[in-house]
Scaffold this motif. Structure first.
Motif, short mmCIF file in Angstrom:
data_model
loop_
_atom_site.label_atom_id
_atom_site.label_comp_id
_atom_site.label_asym_id
_atom_site.label_seq_id
_atom_site.Cartn_x
_atom_site.Cartn_y
_atom_site.Cartn_z
N MET A 73 0.83 -1.21 0.00
CA MET A 73 0.00 0.00 0.00
C MET A 73 0.86 1.25 0.00
O MET A 73 0.61 2.20 -0.73
CB MET A 73 -0.91 0.03 1.23
CG MET A 73 -1.97 -0.99 1.28
SD MET A 73 -2.69 -0.96 2.94
CE MET A 73 -4.40 -1.09 2.54
N LEU A 74 1.90 1.24 0.82
CA LEU A 74 2.79 2.38 0.93
C LEU A 74 3.57 2.59 -0.36
O LEU A 74 3.73 3.73 -0.81
CB LEU A 74 3.75 2.16 2.11
CG LEU A 74 4.48 3.37 2.63
CD1 LEU A 74 3.52 4.43 3.09
CD2 LEU A 74 5.38 2.96 3.77
N SER A 76 2.59 1.73 -3.35
CA SER A 76 1.63 2.22 -4.35
C SER A 76 1.36 3.70 -4.17
O SER A 76 1.31 4.46 -5.15
CB SER A 76 0.31 1.45 -4.25
OG SER A 76 0.50 0.10 -4.53
N ALA A 77 1.19 4.14 -2.93
CA ALA A 77 0.95 5.56 -2.67
C ALA A 77 2.15 6.40 -3.10
O ALA A 77 1.99 7.45 -3.73
CB ALA A 77 0.66 5.77 -1.19
N ILE A 81 2.24 9.32 -6.08
CA ILE A 81 2.73 10.68 -5.86
C ILE A 81 3.79 11.03 -6.90
O ILE A 81 3.78 12.12 -7.49
CB ILE A 81 3.29 10.84 -4.43
CG1 ILE A 81 2.14 10.79 -3.42
CG2 ILE A 81 4.07 12.13 -4.28
CD1 ILE A 81 2.58 10.65 -1.99
N GLY A 124 7.27 6.45 -0.42
CA GLY A 124 6.83 5.09 -0.09
C GLY A 124 7.95 4.07 -0.14
O GLY A 124 8.05 3.19 0.73
#
Length: 128
Positions: A73-74, A76-77, A81, A124
């Motif tokens: 998840m991190l 991907s975020a 960005i 991330g």
């Protein structure tokens, strides 16, 4: 720590931080500032990056598990960005600058931490 371990650590840190890409973002954000102010932004963003990286080492895993955030998840975020920032740079629209009535002294101080240091430098991938 042996020399080989140190070399592996330094190589991994270099790949995660990706200095060539962060230089492009820094130049894009600070191109309208005076050279003296650019140096101040560089120093402040480097300090913020170092503090963020040390904080991630000591409390990152606990905070991520508390919030229910996984490493994918991190990542991907962070990728999203970078995608949005990169698309803005490639399209030629540039990045948003300070509003006309903004105090230049205040603007560079906040810009050095967000968005330059976090999430561009410490994104991330670096946190993961």
């Amino acid at each position: 720590m042996t020399g080989h371990d140190l070399l592996l650590f330094a190589t991994g840190l270099f790949a995660i931080q990706s200095p060539p890409t962060t230089v492009g973002a820094f130049v894009t954000y600070t191109k309208t500032l005076a050279p003296a102010v650019q140096r101040k932004v560089a120093l402040r963003s480097a300090l913020a990056m170092a503090v963020a990286m040390v904080a991630v080492v000591f409390v990152g895993e606990r905070v991520m598990s508390l919030l229910g955030v996984t490493v994918p998840m991190l990542q991907s975020a962070g990728g999203l960005i970078l995608l949005v920032t990169g698309m803005t740079m490639v399209s030629g629209m540039g990045l948003p600058g300070p509003p006309p009535d903004a105090d230049p002294e205040h603007h560079w101080k906040t810009m050095a931490v967000v968005p330059i240091a976090i999430p561009l430098y410490v994104g991330g991938g670096a946190i993961a």
